[in-house]
Design an enzyme around this catalytic site. Sequence first.
Site, PDB file in Angstrom:
ATOM      1  N   ASP A  28      33.627  45.324 -39.999  1.00 28.28           N
ATOM      2  CA  ASP A  28      34.472  44.130 -39.977  1.00 28.28           C
ATOM      3  C   ASP A  28      34.080  43.221 -38.809  1.00 28.28           C
ATOM      4  O   ASP A  28      33.658  43.700 -37.762  1.00 28.28           O
ATOM      5  CB  ASP A  28      35.938  44.572 -39.833  1.00 28.28           C
ATOM      6  N   ASN A  30      32.187  40.039 -39.219  1.00 32.04           N
ATOM      7  CA  ASN A  30      31.050  39.122 -39.411  1.00 32.04           C
ATOM      8  C   ASN A  30      31.485  37.663 -39.259  1.00 32.04           C
ATOM      9  O   ASN A  30      30.803  36.854 -38.638  1.00 32.04           O
ATOM     10  CB  ASN A  30      30.450  39.279 -40.814  1.00 32.04           C
ATOM     11  N   ARG A  32      34.158  36.396 -37.696  1.00 32.72           N
ATOM     12  CA  ARG A  32      34.532  36.037 -36.321  1.00 32.72           C
ATOM     13  C   ARG A  32      33.307  35.934 -35.422  1.00 32.72           C
ATOM     14  O   ARG A  32      33.241  35.090 -34.535  1.00 32.72           O
ATOM     15  CB  ARG A  32      35.536  37.057 -35.764  1.00 32.72           C
ATOM     16  N   TRP A  33      32.315  36.772 -35.682  1.00 32.22           N
ATOM     17  CA  TRP A  33      31.070  36.704 -34.904  1.00 32.22           C
ATOM     18  C   TRP A  33      30.448  35.322 -35.082  1.00 32.22           C
ATOM     19  O   TRP A  33      30.010  34.692 -34.116  1.00 32.22           O
ATOM     20  CB  TRP A  33      30.109  37.798 -35.388  1.00 32.22           C
ATOM     21  N   ARG A  41      29.773  31.297 -41.879  1.00 36.99           N
ATOM     22  CA  ARG A  41      30.094  32.713 -42.126  1.00 36.99           C
ATOM     23  C   ARG A  41      28.889  33.458 -42.695  1.00 36.99           C
ATOM     24  O   ARG A  41      28.667  34.633 -42.410  1.00 36.99           O
ATOM     25  CB  ARG A  41      31.270  32.829 -43.112  1.00 36.99           C
ATOM     26  N   ASN A  76      37.508  41.836 -52.053  1.00 40.64           N
ATOM     27  CA  ASN A  76      36.629  40.758 -51.548  1.00 40.64           C
ATOM     28  C   ASN A  76      36.334  39.675 -52.588  1.00 40.64           C
ATOM     29  O   ASN A  76      35.868  38.594 -52.243  1.00 40.64           O
ATOM     30  CB  ASN A  76      35.302  41.328 -51.004  1.00 40.64           C
ATOM     31  N   LEU A 194      43.300  50.539 -42.730  1.00 41.56           N
ATOM     32  CA  LEU A 194      42.285  51.171 -43.574  1.00 41.56           C
ATOM     33  C   LEU A 194      41.772  50.259 -44.683  1.00 41.56           C
ATOM     34  O   LEU A 194      40.716  50.518 -45.256  1.00 41.56           O
ATOM     35  CB  LEU A 194      42.834  52.454 -44.213  1.00 41.56           C
ATOM     36  N   SER A 195      42.532  49.212 -45.010  1.00 38.50           N
ATOM     37  CA  SER A 195      42.104  48.256 -46.032  1.00 38.50           C
ATOM     38  C   SER A 195      41.586  48.938 -47.307  1.00 38.50           C
ATOM     39  O   SER A 195      40.528  48.583 -47.831  1.00 38.50           O
ATOM     40  CB  SER A 195      41.027  47.317 -45.474  1.00 38.50           C
TER      41      SER A 195
END
Length: 239
Positions: A28, A30, A32-33, A41, A76, A194-195
């Site tokens: 998790d 990517n 925000r990076w 994105r 997703n 845990l999504s």
Amino acid sequence: MGDSPSSLETGTLKRASGRARHAAIIMDGNGRWAKKRALPRAIGHQRGVEAVRRLVRGIAPMELDCLTLYAFSSENWKRSETEVDDLMNLMRKFIKSDLPEFVANDVQLKIIGDWRSLAPDIVVMLEDALAQTANGSRKLAVALNYGGQNEITRAAVKAAEQGVITTESIAANLDTADLPPLDLLIRTSGEIRLSNFLLWQAAYAEMLFVDTLWPDFKPEHLERALDDFAQRERRYGGR
Ligand code: FPP
């Protein structure tokens, strides 16, 4: 292995865990990076793939039998069409470019999730990759179109069709039935949930939540997580 000094003192049967055989990662952060660097994105996801590649190359000395990565969840699909396309194209490119390396490095690819309903060309590509890597001794399981509740439901339906519904018969019908038991579940980026990932398998797994954003995750981070795991005491509900 062996009793820790404290357990010898108290006479209980606590044991350090030893090396993990199976680790799984919720990759998790990517987006925000990329956002931190004012990049699209898609670039975050590209750098995420590079982190995957680095990790797969770096796991050889870690004595892990299996690494499972959450690459695309059944939720997703709710992302924008462009982002879903980007992720699918990255998947195509990754399999194409890295398959020869998997074969050379004794990696056996496994796919979990409802992956047969992905685009037909991806399904064909994955079937070929599974066949080409079938003899590898270290497993890399990639979760694609994966949802834990869906996996459990599918397994329960199959168990019912076989006429026996028990914990064991459901476990035997999970997508992970031929993977070692899950020892350690890691999530990057500071989120603590845990999504819908490996819900059944996480029953007795140790959990580790780290702040590192996925594109910054390096083999050293996994090595450290495995060291941390080896120090933990697992009791499986006992004392
Ligand atoms: C979470 O970042 C990551 C994903 C939704 C997918 C993970 C995918 C990759 C690492 C690339 C594809 C993998 C392979 C094996 C080809 P996010 O977008 O949710 O980040 P955010 O929460 O910061 O927005």
